[in-house]
Design an enzyme around this catalytic site. Structure first.
Site, PDB file in Angstrom:
ATOM      1  CD  GLU A  75      -0.396   5.538  -4.285  1.00  9.05           C
ATOM      2  OE1 GLU A  75      -1.428   4.868  -4.384  1.00  9.05           O
ATOM      3  OE2 GLU A  75       0.208   5.702  -3.207  1.00  9.05           O
TER       4      GLU A  75
ATOM      5  CG  ASP B 127      -8.302   4.044   0.412  1.00  9.35           C
ATOM      6  OD1 ASP B 127      -8.246   2.804   0.397  1.00  9.35           O
ATOM      7  OD2 ASP B 127      -7.481   4.763   0.990  1.00  9.35           O
TER       8      ASP B 127
ATOM      9  CG  ASP C 179      -2.058   0.937   1.167  1.00  8.30           C
ATOM     10  OD1 ASP C 179      -2.462   1.299   0.049  1.00  8.30           O
ATOM     11  OD2 ASP C 179      -2.581   1.319   2.227  1.00  8.30           O
TER      12      ASP C 179
END
Length: 807
Positions: free
Chosen positions: A400, A475, A397
């Site tokens: 990026e 999300d 997670d």
């Protein structure tokens, strides 16, 4: 550079061709203002390179795999009146002399793609552009995790990985892929831009007659991929950037997660309820609160005092444990991972030599430079304790990478990466960062558990991410418009070469309602990745958390997913071989059907099941578009002939599902997790009204890499329909894998009347009226008049078997 700034630079046109040079499978063109090179990668794949510099500087690719082929494609290159032609057996490229521009044709001479005249390709010292003619009936699919409608014609999109708690039209998001499939009048081609930098795709938004791709680097490098089918384009693209490896079978099950289950007691309660309530589930997930102060590769010893015992107990009950890992390493002198990474200089530094320090969950963090192979191996080895404790898979997670303070991104762009031989500015590695982290994790799992299939889930990725990880859509929110946009999001990820995709079931942010959760689970059980996940401050979202009715419906649909596991596994096997998505937009199977371009609220699971979920609050019916062919309503068994738009009833407990006639769908009995043994393989056979159908069923142990060494089996089923007879041939399995002894249960619906006889290998099977007698029998058949279905059971002898049903 901002989105608006990309419109302002001055670009230099390529100009006229001055010189031509043939070099093996490549042709070089020196033009007034640029160099152009065309190279034949494969019969239907042409690489196009352009630079306004004196020479090409890019000599390798982060994304494209080395070419592996046994034979070299044959090419022709010759001069013609207006310029030159480069020709293979599949594609022709015509190069106009003055001004230079490219036009691509298929082998039949149909024009597929052409540069805009006069400016097709142009550039300057820091950007290049590629502009193409946009026919009025051309449609675009792919691009990665994108909101909005399925067809991206008329859209503007930015390719730059970043995280937002998004709305349905937010762009960009965490997974961007500079590749698309174009479809016009049933024929497809693709363009893949081999770049890792930020790029801008204007697919007819500015001008309805032109689409333009602008890239933040001084060289253009793209691949033209000829179809003619969209599946062939996806296969060729997967040959360039890689295919999804066959995952462990348990990953196809239902997954339960929350941000976060706070301690051992609560997470045990959840797993206990799943088994007690007979809701099938294969895994339980640990979000960031399992960590000690958000330090990666640790456990909170108060909340989870003995993770090894906990994971062992879960495994004994059929649950795999998955833990989250973020790239941010807490900047803390006493933290061994920070201390070691600092000592070996493994963390990102800015051009001035100072460490890059950002802010995420632990506070101040540093980030590994995953571009360095030694850093990837070091990071991968940090998973050793988790693997020894029994963790089954890793959830990457925040990769990026995400930062909490916006101003820190201004510092991140100053970072310089190194692969040990060459340095790169962050602009070239940012979009690649998640891929490199996923590669590190995937390779570590393979190294630490040598004969087990690795599995990684990621939030972020770029072209080629499918080689290392599955993707979920980040999300989302518990809102109806988020449910609605999930379908085109997942379908475009699949059309961008990423088959293993899913979205948080029920939505992540906000409180889910009973109705919304019901409609969401009805859709999600037919998607490749099915995980229930919600935010820590929302209402409980487990299937039993709403009402008894919602729990009952959820159980039934999750059970349906488990019955479909053999079919799902076949689709995953096919995806690992061909790159074909598991869930598909209608246009993938019906590229000549113009109506399919506008269908955003339906999808196909494989080629056989059409899923048309209810996506609007309060609705108990909906319109469904059925493409050309013959279709059967799974619930009512009513038959339809497409193309047709119908209105079907869809009360809260029912999701409209249609089966394509000419299909064979393998099923299994309901189990509580994928590791349970089954001794029955169902074959739902929907005979073609027009003759023969074939189906290839794949099997292996579902867990190890033995299938790569031949320990697998494929079984061919062949069904032929004549006036008074349906014949099903089961051919002997090929491959060395052998499953436990089992029976076949063949179901053939929509019979007009009870058959007169059923023969197995020319011997007559016994007819039984009693359902109880039939269930106990080793072999036989029965007739269910209420739904006009014949059901036949017999042992699997592992030899060729011929089943005949006579009217």
């Amino acid at each position: 550079m901002s989105e608006n700034q990309q419109d302002t630079p001055t670009f230099t046109e390529v100009g006229d061709v001055l010189e031509v040079e043939v070099e093996g499978k490549s042709v070089n063109f020196r033009c007034d203002n640029a160099l152009l090179r065309l190279s034949v990668r494969d019969e239907g794949v042409i690489r196009v390179r352009m630079t306004t510099g004196e020479a090409f500087t890019k000599d390798s690719s982060f994304l494209v795999l080395p070419l592996q082929r046994r034979s070299s494609p044959s090419i022709e290159f010759f001069e013609e009146e207006a310029g030159w032609c480069l020709k293979t057996s599949a594609v022709q490229v015509h190069i106009n002399r003055s001004p230079c521009r490219l036009t691509f044709y298929d082998s039949q001479g149909q024009r597929l793609n052409e540069d805009v005249l006069p400016v097709g390709m142009s550039g300057n010292s820091f950007q290049v552009q590629c502009s193409k003619v946009l026919p009025s009936n051309e449609h675009f699919y792919g691009f990665g995790h994108k909101g909005g409608r399925l067809d991206k014609r008329g859209s503007k999109m930015i390719m730059w990985n970043q995280y937002f708690p998004y709305q349905p039209d937010t762009d960009p998001l965490s997974v961007n892929v500079p590749f698309f499939v174009a479809i016009r009048q049933g024929k497809a081609h693709g363009l893949f831009f081999d770049t890792t930098v930020r790029c801008f795709f204007d697919m007819g938004a500015t001008s309805p007659e032109t689409y333009t791709i602008t890239i933040d680097e001084p060289e253009l490098d793209y691949y033209f991929i000829c179809g003619p089918s969209p599946k062939q384009v996806l296969y060729s693209y997967s040959q360039l950037t890689g295919k999804m490896p066959l995952p462990p079978r348990w990953t196809l099950g239902y997954h339960q997660c929350r941000y976060s289950y706070p301690n051992e007691q609560r997470i045990r309660e959840v797993t206990s309820e799943l088994r007690k309530r007979r809701i099938p589930c294969d895994s339980i997930w640990f979000d960031i609160h399992y960590l000690d102060g958000y330090r990666v590769f640790t456990w909170d010893k108060e909340a989870f005092p003995n993770p090894s015992n906990l994971i062992e107990d879960f495994a004994a009950d059929g649950f795999r444990s998955v833990v989250i890992i973020d790239p941010g390493v807490k900047q803390e002198e006493d933290y061994p991972i920070y201390r070691d990474g600092l000592a070996y200089d493994y963390f990102l530094r800015k051009g001035d030599g100072n460490l890059f320090v950002g802010t995420v969950w632990p506070g101040a963090v540093v980030l590994p430079d995953f571009l360095q192979p030694k850093v990837r191996r070091w990071w991968g080895n940090l998973h050793t304790t988790l693997i020894e404790q029994g963790v089954a898979a890793i959830w990457n997670d925040m990769n990026e990478p995400q930062l909490f303070l916006y101003q820190e991104y201004d510092e991140l762009v100053k970072v310089v990466h190194s692969d040990g031989r060459q340095t790169y500015p962050h602009a070239y590695i940012h979009n690649l960062y998640a891929n490199l982290m996923n590669q590190s994790t995937f390779e570590a799992l393979l190294r630490l558990r040598p004969n087990k299939r690795p599995w990684v889930l990621t939030r972020a990725g770029w072209a080629g991410v499918q080689r290392y990880a599955a993707v979920w859509t980040s999300d989302n929110s518990s809102k109806w418009d988020h449910l609605q946009v999930t379908i085109p999001m997942l379908l475009n990820l699949g059309m961008a070469g990423i088959p293993f995709v899913g979205a948080d079931v029920g939505g992540f942010f906000n409180d889910c309602t009973p109705e919304l959760f019901t409609r969401w689970i009805q859709m999600a059980v037919f998607t490749p990745f099915c995980r229930n996940h919600t935010y820590k401050d929302t209402v409980d979202q487990e299937p039993w958390a709403f009402t008894e009715k919602v729990e009952t419906i959820s159980r039934r649909y999750i059970e349906w997913r488990y019955q479909l596991l053999p079919y799902f596994y076949d689709l995953f096997y096919d995806a690992s071989k061909t790159g074909t998505p598991i869930i598909r937009p209608l246009i993938l199977e019906f590229p000549s059907d113009e109506h399919c371009h506008t269908v955003n609220d339906e999808f196909l699971l494989g080629s056989s099941l059409l899923v048309a979920p209810v996506l609007t609050e309060g609705k108990e019916s909906r319109e469904v578009y059925l493409p050309p062919g013959h279709w059967i309503d799974y619930h009512t068994k009513q038959r339809y002939t497409g193309p047709v738009i119908i209105t079907v009833s869809a009360p809260l407990d029912q999701c409209p599902i249609f089966v394509r006639r000419g299909s064979i769908i393998p099923l299994q009995p309901v189990v509580q997790h994928s590791g349970e043994a089954v001794d029955l393989l169902h074959l739902d056979v929907y005979p073609s009204p027009n003759g023969s159908i074939e189906y290839l069923h794949y099997e292996d142990d579902g867990e190890t890499l033995a299938y790569q060494h031949g320990e697998m089996a494929t079984t061919q089923y062949w069904c032929h329909t004549e006036a008074e007879e349906i014949r099903l041939d089961i051919l002997p399995s090929e491959g060395s894998y052998t499953s436990d002894q089992r029976h076949y249960m063949v179901t053939i619906p929509t019979f007009e009347k009870c058959p007169t006889r059923v023969l197995l290998n020319a011997g007559q099977l016994r007819y039984m009226k009693s359902v109880t007698e039939f269930e106990k029998a080793e072999a036989g058949w029965c007739w269910r008049e209420n739904n006009h279905t014949v059901i036949i059971k017999f042992p699997d002898t592992r030899t060729r078997m011929e089943l005949c049903i006579l009217s």
